[in-house]
Design a protein around this motif. Structure first.
Motif, short mmCIF file in Angstrom:
data_model
loop_
_atom_site.label_atom_id
_atom_site.label_comp_id
_atom_site.label_asym_id
_atom_site.label_seq_id
_atom_site.Cartn_x
_atom_site.Cartn_y
_atom_site.Cartn_z
N ASP A 126 0.84 -1.20 0.00
CA ASP A 126 0.00 0.00 0.00
C ASP A 126 0.87 1.24 0.00
O ASP A 126 2.00 1.22 0.50
CB ASP A 126 -0.87 -0.01 1.28
CG ASP A 126 -2.15 0.79 1.14
OD1 ASP A 126 -2.17 1.79 0.41
OD2 ASP A 126 -3.13 0.41 1.80
N HIS A 128 -0.51 3.84 1.52
CA HIS A 128 -1.06 4.49 2.72
C HIS A 128 -1.06 3.54 3.91
O HIS A 128 -1.37 2.36 3.76
CB HIS A 128 -2.50 4.95 2.45
CG HIS A 128 -2.64 5.72 1.17
ND1 HIS A 128 -2.93 5.11 -0.03
CD2 HIS A 128 -2.49 7.04 0.91
CE1 HIS A 128 -2.98 6.04 -0.98
NE2 HIS A 128 -2.71 7.22 -0.45
N ASP A 201 -3.13 -3.24 -2.16
CA ASP A 201 -3.71 -1.96 -2.59
C ASP A 201 -2.84 -1.51 -3.75
O ASP A 201 -1.64 -1.24 -3.60
CB ASP A 201 -3.67 -0.95 -1.44
CG ASP A 201 -4.30 0.38 -1.83
OD1 ASP A 201 -4.27 0.72 -3.03
OD2 ASP A 201 -4.80 1.08 -0.94
MN LIG Z 1 -3.78 2.98 -0.37
#
Ligand SMILES: [Mn+2]
Length: 278
Positions: A126, A128, A201
């Protein structure tokens, strides 16, 4: 339309592909609900053979269960429905590969898996951290997804890779920032033979490589680094996986959908290598 390599009926299949077109909490660019159908279209142009893992999906028993149909728009009941249906699949001994939708869907998916595999580890690719306790007044949303997952499996069992966007509070958690390769060797050693769930992600990729995401973030990894990183996880006990946050409305075009479709192939092959329950 179904993935062309998903040639099996439900009963004999080992792996079930399941679309979860949920993007209700996407706070920047909504539209990831269209990902499952767009990736199915793009997969028509993707070979079933992986030159990275030197394996072919033709030898894997895969069924495409289509997309979940929600009967309500509120996040809580959507998550409950995902979890209930997920448990039904797992009770039949299936491995699930879920295609989101936003990252929120990983919460009920991991919840169902954790019940079956109490020592579950989670690897999160990811941009984030997604470790906020709440965001815009919501406890269940894309920005809190991994906080909720960490509450399910234990923060020490969550391995975050490629992260480059976080609050200063989130930064207190130990994360593997920016790069993939060297971190994955360590993660793999730490996980050993524990049952592992991978949540990808797709915004872990650099936003120049993959602009078709709900929350683009520069400074990410290359496609090749990601695929090679995923290949490193082959041979581990991968029991389930998802690909989330691909958003065809953020940057239209089948080129980006094809990138997602190749990643689907790579992750299905990872799932195929381990079929037994713990
Ligand atoms: Mn993300």
């Amino acid at each position: 339309m179904v993935f062309y390599f998903a040639t099996k009926n439900y009963q004999p299949a080992d792996i079930i592909i399941w679309g979860i077109p949920f993007d209700r909490t996407s706070s920047f660019i909504p539209g990831s609900r269209f990902a499952p159908s767009q990736i199915r279209i793009a997969s028509e142009n993707v070979e079933s053979y992986s030159p990275y893992q030197k394996q072919d999906l033709e030898s894997v028993k895969i069924h495409d269960a289509g997309d979940i149909i929600f009967s309500s728009s509120d996040t809580d009941s959507c998550c409950k429905k995902i979890e209930t249906e997920m448990k039904r699949h797992l009770a039949k001994g299936k491995k699930i590969f879920a295609i989101g939708g936003e990252h929120t869907i990983t919460i009920p998916l991991v919840h169902a898996y954790q019940e079956l595999f109490p020592r579950l580890r989670v690897i999160q690719f990811d941009a984030h951290a997604d470790l906020r306790d709440e965001y815009l007044g919501e406890k269940l949303c894309h920005a809190t997804a991994m906080r909720r997952v960490a509450e399910i499996v234990g923060i020490e069992n969550l391995f975050q890779i490629g992260i480059r966007s976080m609050t200063k509070e989130e930064a207190r958690n130990k994360m593997n920032l920016f790069e993939i390769g060297q971190h994955l060797d360590k993660v793999k050693r730490a996980i050993g033979n524990h049952p592992t769930y991978i949540t990808l992600d797709i915004d872990v990729l650099d936003s120049g490589v993959m602009p078709a995401v709900a929350t683009p973030e520069p400074g990410g990894v290359s496609f090749r680094d990601l695929v090679q990183g995923l290949s490193k996880l082959a041979g581990g006990k991968i029991v389930g996986a998802d690909l989330v946050e691909y958003n065809p409305l953020a940057a239209p075009g089948l080129a980006y959908a094809s990138t997602a479709a190749v990643l689907v192939r790579e992750m299905l092959l990872l799932l195929a290598k381990e079929k037994t329950k713990s």
